[in-house]
Design an enzyme around this catalytic site. Structure first.
Site, PDB file in Angstrom:
ATOM      1  N   ILE A  66      16.312  88.982  10.441  1.00 35.43           N
ATOM      2  CA  ILE A  66      15.085  88.263  10.067  1.00 35.43           C
ATOM      3  C   ILE A  66      14.188  88.432  10.767  1.00 35.43           C
ATOM      4  O   ILE A  66      14.542  88.274  12.244  1.00 35.43           O
ATOM      5  CB  ILE A  66      15.456  86.757   9.884  1.00 35.43           C
ATOM      6  CG1 ILE A  66      16.298  86.581   8.607  1.00 35.43           C
ATOM      7  CG2 ILE A  66      14.116  86.163   9.635  1.00 35.43           C
ATOM      8  CD1 ILE A  66      16.541  85.128   8.322  1.00 35.43           C
ATOM      9  N   GLU A 100      25.062  87.702  13.713  1.00 38.24           N
ATOM     10  CA  GLU A 100      25.013  87.456  15.370  1.00 38.24           C
ATOM     11  C   GLU A 100      23.678  87.144  15.684  1.00 38.24           C
ATOM     12  O   GLU A 100      22.922  87.729  15.215  1.00 38.24           O
ATOM     13  CB  GLU A 100      25.432  88.886  15.952  1.00 38.24           C
ATOM     14  CG  GLU A 100      26.871  89.344  15.471  1.00 38.24           C
ATOM     15  CD  GLU A 100      27.230  90.852  15.535  1.00 38.24           C
ATOM     16  OE1 GLU A 100      26.182  91.502  15.800  1.00 38.24           O
ATOM     17  OE2 GLU A 100      28.213  91.273  15.688  1.00 38.24           O
ATOM     18  N   TYR A 112      19.635  78.705  11.916  1.00 39.53           N
ATOM     19  CA  TYR A 112      20.884  79.102  11.171  1.00 39.53           C
ATOM     20  C   TYR A 112      21.553  77.417  11.145  1.00 39.53           C
ATOM     21  O   TYR A 112      22.210  77.146  10.226  1.00 39.53           O
ATOM     22  CB  TYR A 112      21.457  79.749  12.013  1.00 39.53           C
ATOM     23  CG  TYR A 112      20.780  81.054  12.011  1.00 39.53           C
ATOM     24  CD1 TYR A 112      20.059  81.568  10.713  1.00 39.53           C
ATOM     25  CD2 TYR A 112      20.739  81.708  13.162  1.00 39.53           C
ATOM     26  CE1 TYR A 112      19.532  82.848  11.041  1.00 39.53           C
ATOM     27  CE2 TYR A 112      19.975  83.018  13.287  1.00 39.53           C
ATOM     28  CZ  TYR A 112      19.504  83.444  12.180  1.00 39.53           C
ATOM     29  OH  TYR A 112      18.731  84.596  12.226  1.00 39.53           O
TER      30      TYR A 112
END
Length: 144
Positions: A66, A100, A112
């Site tokens: 992203i 990750e 997240y």
């Protein structure tokens, strides 16, 4: 708003990569491979200021990237792209999503975690400069 990337978006995505990741940016050839591959979903926002990519392997999806241009950060764009990627991964049959993230990337970790990702392991010294990588997982069925 996001949409699926096309080959016409490759140069813009490569520019986002360069602006966000510098020396560790994906090459234009790698971006093109991601966009045209049937194992990947690559989305761009309408203004071409951000994109995200997820790859699929059976019931597991990997959040590959992203990226939001520095001048467009703080507007919720990454959240919109992530939400759409999770939805797409679920629609394609993925039961979990892995990623990750650099342990020092506090804004990304916060994003997240707000989606329900849990840290499941740490890869010591994974990134340049010895920065650890957190491996995070989202059980898609529990999301939303």
């Amino acid at each position: 708003m996001t949409r699926e990337a096309t080959e016409a978006d490759v140069a813009a995505i490569a520019a986002i990569e360069q602006a966000c990741f510098g020396g560790s940016a994906w090459s234009e050839a790698l971006v093109r491979e991601e966009v045209v591959s049937d194992r990947h979903v690559v989305l761009v926002d309408d203004d071409l200021t951000a994109y995200g990519a997820v790859s699929l392997a059976g019931e597991t999806a990997d959040l590959d990237r992203i990226a939001v241009l520095p001048g467009a950060r703080g507007r919720g764009i990454a959240r919109d792209v992530l939400e759409e990627l999770v939805d797409r991964a679920r629609d394609l049959g993925a039961g979990r999503l892995l990623l990750e993230v650099a342990a020092d990337n506090v804004p990304a970790i916060g994003l997240y975690e707000s989606f329900g990702f849990d840290t499941i392991s740490t890869r010591r010294g994974y990134y340049a400069g010895g920065v650890d990588a957190l491996v995070m997982e989202l059980t898609i069925a529990e999301w939303q």
